[in-house]
Design a protein around this motif. Sequence first.
Motif, mmCIF file in Angstrom:
data_model
loop_
_atom_site.group_PDB
_atom_site.id
_atom_site.type_symbol
_atom_site.label_atom_id
_atom_site.label_comp_id
_atom_site.label_asym_id
_atom_site.label_seq_id
_atom_site.Cartn_x
_atom_site.Cartn_y
_atom_site.Cartn_z
ATOM 1 N N UNK A 77 33.387 52.457 47.893
ATOM 2 C CA UNK A 77 34.033 52.439 46.591
ATOM 3 C C UNK A 77 34.750 51.108 46.469
ATOM 4 N N UNK A 78 34.591 50.455 45.329
ATOM 5 C CA UNK A 78 35.156 49.108 45.191
ATOM 6 C C UNK A 78 35.923 48.989 43.883
ATOM 7 N N UNK A 79 37.151 48.466 43.997
ATOM 8 C CA UNK A 79 37.970 48.201 42.825
ATOM 9 C C UNK A 79 37.874 46.720 42.490
ATOM 10 N N UNK A 80 37.244 46.420 41.377
ATOM 11 C CA UNK A 80 36.988 45.026 41.005
ATOM 12 C C UNK A 80 38.267 44.293 40.605
ATOM 13 N N UNK A 81 39.273 45.014 40.142
ATOM 14 C CA UNK A 81 40.512 44.369 39.698
ATOM 15 C C UNK A 81 41.320 43.854 40.880
ATOM 16 N N UNK A 195 38.105 56.807 36.980
ATOM 17 C CA UNK A 195 39.253 56.891 36.072
ATOM 18 C C UNK A 195 39.275 55.727 35.082
ATOM 19 N N UNK A 196 38.718 54.599 35.474
ATOM 20 C CA UNK A 196 38.636 53.452 34.568
ATOM 21 C C UNK A 196 37.472 52.553 34.994
#
Length: 352
Positions: A77-81, A195-196
């Motif tokens: 899982x990766x959060x780009x922000x 979630x976003x």
Amino acid sequence: MELLSIKPCDNTFFRDGSAYGKGINNYICSKNTPYPSVFFGAIYSVLLSENNEFRKLFFEKGNYDHQNILNIGNVYLYNEKIEKAYIKAPKDLFVNSNSNVLFGDFEVRDAKFKSITLDKILQSPVDRDYKKADKKYINVDDVFHAYAKHQSFIINLIDEGDIFVKNKKIGLKIETLKRTAQDKCLYRIEQTEFVNNDWTYIVEYKINMNYLKQKYGMTIKDLTSGYLKLGGESKAARYIKVKNDSVEKFNREYEMHEKSIVKVLFISEVIFEKGIEEIFENKVKVLGLATDKPIYIGGYDMKNNGKGSVRKMYKGYSAGTVALLEVETPMKLKKEFHDAKGFNRYVVLEEV
């Protein structure tokens, strides 16, 4: 391996091994992250659709040697922000209401636990506010720099509720010819979405071009960007080929270990034909295991297009499972144990 960022365009439905029955009392949950075989099927389908000559020859030959052509590695899982990658939290971690993290201890099994055959069992912290970190994820940067060194005070876990949101869907089975609803065939399923838009899946994959040259006399076009179908309802997802320093660094950090007691952290769901010992080339003894209740993994036969061809249901362990092992000689990873469809992925950590 190459990396694909795969971001669903809508909510998704990822089944586990539970029965899909009809009836209002039957509620079918959706997994947050599908089994890696789901990504295997989605990526391989794109390879077939974007390489017409290969697709024609593949079905003409009828060998269905797709697992020799495509390999799936780890799924993140990766959060780009914030530019951080995550995997399921190890199952020997506990967290309290203030998000403080502690390790559970593998302690010598008490004689009263006669049904347990292992020498050690995982004990939770004495403080009852600490609960098992079942629905948490760990930053991959913390695996070797905090978790492996037993430095729980610097481990930051993220809850699944900060990554995913669940939706409910009610469906009704329809009689195809009559176009009327079947009696007592109302059902409820859960759907999952991020979630976003900051979140995405990152999937490691490798196309065996040498095998394609030898068996098919050709190479094929690699993936760059586009759309694929994902999950039980074949929802659209956008894919794009990417580079990721955190993921690449994570894969460089584990090789061999010299200590006689080690931990094995499973990054993906794992299936054993015989036992956990088969993943190593040297003799090992399983001292303890931190895991949940068994999971069941099935699927369909590509050759028969899934019609009347339900495959064997396998029993396995979920991602995040931790095994405590005693080894006779320095450990050597048995790479071929890794399944082509992404199961059985793990890292070995020296026990502190």
